[in-house]
Design a protein around this motif. Structure first.
Motif: not given
Length: 237
Positions: A134-145, A160-162
């Protein structure tokens, strides 16, 4: 290109900890007074080489590659299925030392593109799953998209939460067999633990830096590639 051993001493703390992070069953055994294991990938040998190298940030990203013949997983009786799930297999395996996370993201895109390309070359019609913390997704949401958009196919995103494993983000690509089940093939992963565990480092401005490492198999195991080609051929008939 390198060639690394297939057998390792679990008395090496870094090797023991990395092996324990891997979820699949392993061949472990006693040899004299030592606890040993057969490799499940080329990580141990490559990381040991990197640990002994003098690394300059000017030479990064640095890729180390092996066609690992063989790697081993201790599948239980009844789990081994033709070419799809084996106890011993051959896998192109690459690890990339990156300067920092920005470079890791760039290398990730390049290596994932190789994975998609192998699916096109073999005609195996791959689909994908993107997993990250979740930390990675919050920091790199545009990149994931962007990763999902560039794929051109629907992709499942699992957040994943952790962090449980050594990776914070990974993509697994898979072909689909005649019964609608996945045949996992290419993968790319961002590893943020192993450089610290194996003491792989470079120096910048007087301080030690333990860089991110990418794990990549641009095809997955050779046997599964053949399985996917056969399954795809059967689906077309």
């Amino acid at each position: 290109p390198v060639e690394t051993p297939v057998m390792y001493d679990l008395g090496d703390r870094a090797i023991f900890e990395h092996a324990d992070k891997f979820g699949e069953r392993q061949y472990r055994f006693r040899s004299g007074n030592r606890n040993m294991m057969l490799r499940f990938a080329a990580c141990f040998g490559m990381f040991s080489i990197m640990r002994d190298m003098h690394i300059s940030p000017n030479t990064l990203p640095m890729k180390m590659y092996e066609l690992s013949t063989y790697s081993f997983r201790h599948e239980q009786k009844g789990e081994v299925i033709g070419l799809k799930r084996l106890r011993a297999f051959t896998m192109p395996d690459m690890h990339t030392l990156c300067t920092d996370m920005d470079e890791a993201l760039q290398s990730f895109e390049e290596q994932l593109a190789m994975g998609w390309e192998t699916g096109e070359d073999f005609g195996t019609h791959l689909v994908g799953v993107f997993r990250c913390t979740s930390d990675f997704f919050d920091q790199h949401k545009d990149w994931v998209k962007k990763i999902v958009s560039d794929s051109g196919v629907p992709m499942l995103i699992e957040v994943l939460s952790d962090r449980v494993h050594y990776w914070i983000a990974k993509v697994d690509l898979a072909a689909i067999d005649g019964q609608g089940r996945p045949i996992e093939n290419p993968t790319v992963q961002i590893d943020v633990e192993s450089s610290t565990r194996f003491d792989i480092k470079y120096h910048k401005d007087g301080r030690e830096v333990h860089p991110p490492i990418l794990h990549c198999s641009p095809t997955g195991s050779v046997e599964r590639v053949i399985c996917a080609i056969l399954e795809n051929t059967a689906n077309q008939e």
